[in-house]
Design a protein around this motif. Structure first.
Motif, PDB file in Angstrom:
ATOM      1  N   SER A 194      46.704  46.878  40.205  1.00  0.00           N
ATOM      2  CA  SER A 194      46.462  45.873  39.163  1.00  0.00           C
ATOM      3  C   SER A 194      45.035  45.964  38.643  1.00  0.00           C
ATOM      4  N   VAL A 195      44.098  46.216  39.552  1.00  0.00           N
ATOM      5  CA  VAL A 195      42.702  46.382  39.132  1.00  0.00           C
ATOM      6  C   VAL A 195      42.577  47.639  38.281  1.00  0.00           C
ATOM      7  N   GLN A 196      43.241  48.700  38.698  1.00  0.00           N
ATOM      8  CA  GLN A 196      43.196  49.942  37.941  1.00  0.00           C
ATOM      9  C   GLN A 196      43.742  49.743  36.524  1.00  0.00           C
ATOM     10  N   ARG A 197      44.781  48.910  36.408  1.00  0.00           N
ATOM     11  CA  ARG A 197      45.376  48.639  35.090  1.00  0.00           C
ATOM     12  C   ARG A 197      44.602  47.581  34.314  1.00  0.00           C
ATOM     13  N   ARG A 198      43.602  46.981  34.945  1.00  0.00           N
ATOM     14  CA  ARG A 198      42.801  45.909  34.342  1.00  0.00           C
ATOM     15  C   ARG A 198      43.691  44.714  33.968  1.00  0.00           C
ATOM     16  N   ASP A 199      44.627  44.408  34.854  1.00  0.00           N
ATOM     17  CA  ASP A 199      45.580  43.318  34.642  1.00  0.00           C
ATOM     18  C   ASP A 199      45.131  42.109  35.457  1.00  0.00           C
ATOM     19  N   TRP A 200      44.354  41.221  34.830  1.00  0.00           N
ATOM     20  CA  TRP A 200      43.791  40.102  35.574  1.00  0.00           C
ATOM     21  C   TRP A 200      44.867  39.144  36.073  1.00  0.00           C
ATOM     22  N   ASP A 201      45.880  38.891  35.297  1.00  0.00           N
ATOM     23  CA  ASP A 201      46.932  37.964  35.736  1.00  0.00           C
ATOM     24  C   ASP A 201      47.580  38.450  37.030  1.00  0.00           C
ATOM     25  N   ALA A 202      47.804  39.750  37.122  1.00  0.00           N
ATOM     26  CA  ALA A 202      48.401  40.301  38.338  1.00  0.00           C
ATOM     27  C   ALA A 202      47.435  40.224  39.512  1.00  0.00           C
ATOM     28  N   VAL A 203      46.153  40.453  39.253  1.00  0.00           N
ATOM     29  CA  VAL A 203      45.138  40.335  40.303  1.00  0.00           C
ATOM     30  C   VAL A 203      45.108  38.907  40.833  1.00  0.00           C
ATOM     31  N   ALA A 204      45.047  37.946  39.934  1.00  0.00           N
ATOM     32  CA  ALA A 204      44.997  36.538  40.329  1.00  0.00           C
ATOM     33  C   ALA A 204      46.253  36.140  41.101  1.00  0.00           C
ATOM     34  N   ALA A 205      47.405  36.646  40.677  1.00  0.00           N
ATOM     35  CA  ALA A 205      48.662  36.328  41.359  1.00  0.00           C
ATOM     36  C   ALA A 205      48.662  36.880  42.786  1.00  0.00           C
ATOM     37  N   SER A 206      48.078  38.048  42.968  1.00  0.00           N
ATOM     38  CA  SER A 206      48.000  38.632  44.315  1.00  0.00           C
ATOM     39  C   SER A 206      47.213  37.728  45.252  1.00  0.00           C
ATOM     40  N   PHE A 207      46.110  37.194  44.770  1.00  0.00           N
ATOM     41  CA  PHE A 207      45.305  36.306  45.607  1.00  0.00           C
ATOM     42  C   PHE A 207      45.999  34.962  45.811  1.00  0.00           C
ATOM     43  N   GLU A 208      46.673  34.491  44.808  1.00  0.00           N
ATOM     44  CA  GLU A 208      47.385  33.227  44.916  1.00  0.00           C
ATOM     45  C   GLU A 208      48.461  33.305  45.993  1.00  0.00           C
ATOM     46  N   ALA A 209      49.023  34.470  46.196  1.00  0.00           N
ATOM     47  CA  ALA A 209      50.099  34.645  47.180  1.00  0.00           C
ATOM     48  C   ALA A 209      49.573  34.708  48.608  1.00  0.00           C
ATOM     49  N   LEU A 210      48.253  34.800  48.780  1.00  0.00           N
ATOM     50  CA  LEU A 210      47.665  34.915  50.114  1.00  0.00           C
ATOM     51  C   LEU A 210      47.150  33.560  50.571  1.00  0.00           C
ATOM     52  N   ALA A 211      47.804  32.997  51.588  1.00  0.00           N
ATOM     53  CA  ALA A 211      47.399  31.681  52.081  1.00  0.00           C
ATOM     54  C   ALA A 211      46.278  31.777  53.108  1.00  0.00           C
ATOM     55  N   ASP A 212      46.185  32.900  53.800  1.00  0.00           N
ATOM     56  CA  ASP A 212      45.197  33.070  54.863  1.00  0.00           C
ATOM     57  C   ASP A 212      43.867  33.543  54.269  1.00  0.00           C
ATOM     58  N   GLU A 213      42.786  32.839  54.596  1.00  0.00           N
ATOM     59  CA  GLU A 213      41.495  33.173  54.001  1.00  0.00           C
ATOM     60  C   GLU A 213      40.963  34.520  54.486  1.00  0.00           C
ATOM     61  N   PHE A 232      35.350  45.644  34.094  1.00  0.00           N
ATOM     62  CA  PHE A 232      36.558  44.822  33.952  1.00  0.00           C
ATOM     63  C   PHE A 232      36.300  43.410  34.459  1.00  0.00           C
ATOM     64  N   LEU A 233      35.698  43.282  35.626  1.00  0.00           N
ATOM     65  CA  LEU A 233      35.449  41.960  36.208  1.00  0.00           C
ATOM     66  C   LEU A 233      34.437  41.171  35.381  1.00  0.00           C
ATOM     67  N   GLN A 234      33.453  41.843  34.833  1.00  0.00           N
ATOM     68  CA  GLN A 234      32.478  41.161  33.984  1.00  0.00           C
ATOM     69  C   GLN A 234      33.134  40.612  32.719  1.00  0.00           C
ATOM     70  N   GLN A 235      34.046  41.377  32.146  1.00  0.00           N
ATOM     71  CA  GLN A 235      34.752  40.912  30.953  1.00  0.00           C
ATOM     72  C   GLN A 235      35.594  39.679  31.266  1.00  0.00           C
ATOM     73  N   VAL A 236      36.291  39.697  32.392  1.00  0.00           N
ATOM     74  CA  VAL A 236      37.115  38.552  32.775  1.00  0.00           C
ATOM     75  C   VAL A 236      36.226  37.350  33.072  1.00  0.00           C
ATOM     76  N   ALA A 237      35.098  37.582  33.753  1.00  0.00           N
ATOM     77  CA  ALA A 237      34.186  36.483  34.078  1.00  0.00           C
ATOM     78  C   ALA A 237      33.628  35.836  32.810  1.00  0.00           C
ATOM     79  N   GLN A 238      33.367  36.631  31.801  1.00  0.00           N
ATOM     80  CA  GLN A 238      32.881  36.078  30.536  1.00  0.00           C
ATOM     81  C   GLN A 238      33.962  35.255  29.845  1.00  0.00           C
ATOM     82  N   ALA A 239      35.207  35.711  29.974  1.00  0.00           N
ATOM     83  CA  ALA A 239      36.316  34.983  29.342  1.00  0.00           C
ATOM     84  C   ALA A 239      36.718  33.754  30.145  1.00  0.00           C
TER      85      ALA A 239
END
Length: 322
Positions: free
Chosen positions: A27-46, A65-72
């Protein structure tokens, strides 16, 4: 993660052995932020989230990629934490893993510059989301790297522990700070490791901190006087007993989660400690649980310093003896 017979070379990279982390990396390679966020959302254990964070941070050139998302998404704590960890990884790569006396002044300057950029992101996240584990965990790393001192690193860990009292990844970071190489003492390092192990819920990975502390001291002794005094230290009956007690409380307890992302780290630490002490038969159950999976950390402390070589050789010996 069911145990299986060793098949070949060890797999050190979590995303190469855990399908969910492989998907995150893609997902990071594809620059797909929604998929990245969903992956973390699915992880309950810190602690699982901490491993996932590092998978993202070690992805080369993902900072743009992360800088662009952080700006948005300027209020999103996840993207700011991921970007901070990426900056930390870049900085630590510049510093290298060598002891301070072997790192140039220019390397230190560049290293600290990246860590200060990460700090600015994390300070805001912690102010806005005081219980956000990823940010406080990462700030224990930046504190150590910026040489802010044991007191400040401990303060940051304590803030993490207020909401996440058994955060294994955070405890690993504070344990590093407590070692003499970062200004601490062996008494403090071992005391903290045993305190965390005993206070953790049965079946948690935290008992492996006892193994990590012992191998850290083994390395220092080996560097100063060779492997014989280092092995003698590990073989002391009280150290052996502490290690066995910690394993019974954690990886050998019926409640241990063999499918957790930290399972490999914990078994690998116990295996390394026993192998360094020459107790290969006792390392065998850990190797059987690991199969081809391994954590490179600690294996580079032993023998040749080449993690893959040491893991394979010690695994072979352990499975033959135990």
């Amino acid at each position: 993660m069911p145990a299986h017979p060793p098949l070949g070379r060890p797999v050190f990279e979590p995303a190469d052995r855990i399908p969910d982390l492989a998907a995150l990396r893609d997902s990071v390679q594809r620059r797909d932020w929604d998929a990245v966020a969903a992956s973390f959302e699915a992880l309950a254990d810190e602690d699982d989230r901490a491993v996932a964070c590092r998978v993202v941070a070690e992805k080369r050139s993902c900072e743009g990629f992360l800088q662009q998302v952080a700006q948005a998404r300027p209020r999103d704590p996840l993207v700011r934490s991921l970007l901070a960890d990426r900056l930390i990884q870049i900085g630590w790569g510049i510093r290298s893993a060598y002891r301070a006396q072997h790192v140039s002044q220019q390397q230190f300057q560049d290293f600290h510059a990246y860590l200060r950029r990460a700090e600015l992101l994390l300070i805001d996240v912690c102010a806005e989301y005081p219980a956000y584990a990823l940010a406080w965990y990462l700030r224990t790393i930046t504190s150590r790297g910026l040489e802010l001192g044991l007191g400040e690193t401990r303060r940051r860990y304590d803030r993490l522990a207020e909401h996440h009292p058994h955060h294994y990844s955070g405890q690993q970071q504070l344990l590093q700070q407590l070692c003499p190489k970062w200004g601490g003492t062996w008494e403090a390092a071992h005391g903290f490791a045993e305190e965390c192990a005993k206070a953790s819920p049965p079946g948690s990975p935290n008992g492996a901190l006892v193994a990590i502390a012992q191998v850290e001291q083994y390395l220092e002794l080996a560097e100063k006087g060779g492997t014989r005094p280092a092995e003698t230290y590990l073989r002391e009956p009280e150290n052996h007993a502490r290690l066995r007690e910690a394993a019974e409380h954690s990886v050998f307890h019926p409640d241990f989660r063999a499918d957790s992302f930290m399972a490999v780290s914990a078994h690998s630490a116990f295996a390394a400690a026993h192998c360094a002490a020459g107790r290969h038969a006792e390392a065998a159950p850990h190797f059987r649980a690991l199969g081809d999976r391994a954590d490179a950390f600690l294996w580079g402390y032993i023998g040749s310093g080449r993690p893959e070589t040491e893991f394979v050789q010690h695994r072979k010996t352990a499975l033959r003896k135990g």
